[in-house]
Design an enzyme around this catalytic site. Structure first.
Site, PDB file in Angstrom:
ATOM      1  N   SER A  29       1.106  -1.099   0.025  1.00 14.76           N
ATOM      2  CA  SER A  29      -0.750   0.242   0.050  1.00 14.76           C
ATOM      3  C   SER A  29       1.190   1.392   0.224  1.00 14.76           C
ATOM      4  O   SER A  29       1.802   1.388   0.049  1.00 14.76           O
ATOM      5  CB  SER A  29      -1.130   0.313   1.206  1.00 14.76           C
ATOM      6  OG  SER A  29      -0.101   0.055   2.313  1.00 14.76           O
ATOM      7  N   ASP A 150       2.404  -8.428  12.990  1.00 19.55           N
ATOM      8  CA  ASP A 150       3.438  -8.356  12.842  1.00 19.55           C
ATOM      9  C   ASP A 150       3.545  -7.130  13.548  1.00 19.55           C
ATOM     10  O   ASP A 150       3.048  -5.596  13.250  1.00 19.55           O
ATOM     11  CB  ASP A 150       3.179  -7.135  11.568  1.00 19.55           C
ATOM     12  CG  ASP A 150       4.489  -6.635  10.867  1.00 19.55           C
ATOM     13  OD1 ASP A 150       5.137  -7.146  11.047  1.00 19.55           O
ATOM     14  OD2 ASP A 150       4.732  -5.988   9.494  1.00 19.55           O
TER      15      ASP A 150
END
Length: 316
Positions: A29, A150
């Protein structure tokens, strides 16, 4: 795309937002600073979707946001609005489906931004409080049967009250997985290689075999690396990566170096979170209890020290 002019705009749920600048670029992104017609700033996350899987992943990220928001936890980034623009040329050179996510803008930056400052220092008391809030957010994921996957300094922002907020739910997935085939093992390995930062990744995500069982304790490992970084500026495996040595071997070895004269109680907690055998690694509730105990001991030691100094002053 670099710096954008204010004439460029997008519409999300009938509201117009003007693009001010690009402030981030990830593997999946681009992130832009935008403002609305009232000059209030937001963050716009743009995910280019090249196929059906990309589109499903983008919508899934939004759904996880909405699920977590229903919990009422204010330390996980809110999703303000989202939508798919089909065959858009706004953020790519060729017509590409683009998924837009409108998010709050926090001017205080990320934990990573703080750690890389030359004179970074944070009092242990504040570290424990920030870490506790991060753990509470991770608990929200786990209570809803998800893992973030993450957790790292770049994915911790600070809100206007200087409280930590977890961001980037693109890596989030169902917490508990049993791998039943070689194909599943390879797909999961490909996914974590793409989306889970190596120096914060749990050992069970480096070698995935048939009948492997993965659960939410992968986040507990990442939290151990995160707390280490909050104390000592880097993950315990960052130097291994920077030397070009095998991070996987270092992670699986379970050997952690701690600087001399560092806090033994906190180091002991980190070692517990970095238990290589994930079936012996504690769950997030256990970590929260340990943080509470360390925090209380810290307060007690501080009070004892204050009383001792006061008595010494009185008898001088």
């Amino acid at each position: 795309m670099g710096c954008a002019c204010e004439k460029q705009h997008v519409t999300i749920q009938d509201n117009k937002y003007y693009v001010l600048d690009q402030i981030g670029q990830g593997g999946f992104s681009s992130v832009f600073l935008v403002k609305n017609t009232d000059n209030i700033k937001f963050v716009l996350k743009c995910i280019l979707c090249h196929d059906q899987k990309d589109r499903e992943n983008a919508w899934n990220e939004a759904k996880i946001h909405q699920l977590l928001q229903s919990s009422g936890n204010k330390y996980i980034l809110n999703l303000i609005g989202c939508g798919m623009i089909e065959k858009s040329l706004e953020f790519s050179k060729t017509p590409t489906d683009t998924f837009l996510m409108l998010l709050p803008y926090y001017k205080n930056g990320s934990l990573h931004d703080n750690l890389v400052k030359p004179h970074y220092h944070m009092d242990l008391k504040y570290i424990l409080e920030h870490f506790r809030l991060i753990c509470l957010s991770v608990k929200t994921f786990h209570d809803l049967s998800y893992s973030h996957r993450d957790i790292k300094p770049a994915n911790i922002l600070f809100n206007d009250n200087n409280e930590p907020v977890i961001i980037d739910l693109g890596s989030a997935a169902p917490a508990r997985i049993t791998v039943t085939s070689k194909k599943e093992a390879q797909e999961l390995l490909d996914e974590v290689n793409e989306r889970c930062s190596m120096t914060y990744r749990a050992p069970e995500l480096f070698n995935i075999d048939i009948n492997s069982v993965i659960d939410e304790r992968i986040d507990v490992w990442s939290l151990g690396c995160l707390l280490y970084a909050m104390l000592y500026k880097k993950s315990p495996f960052d130097l291994v990566y920077e030397r070009g040595d095998s991070v996987a071997l270092a992670v699986i070895s379970g050997k952690i170096y701690f600087p001399p004269n560092s806090n033994e109680n906190v180091n002991s907690l980190i070692k517990t979170m970095l238990t290589v055998d994930h079936f012996k690694r504690p769950f997030i509730d256990d970590i929260l209890k340990s943080v509470k105990v360390i925090d209380e001991k810290f307060d007690q030691d501080f009070n004892d020290h204050t009383i001792l100094n006061s008595n010494n002053y009185c008898t001088a």
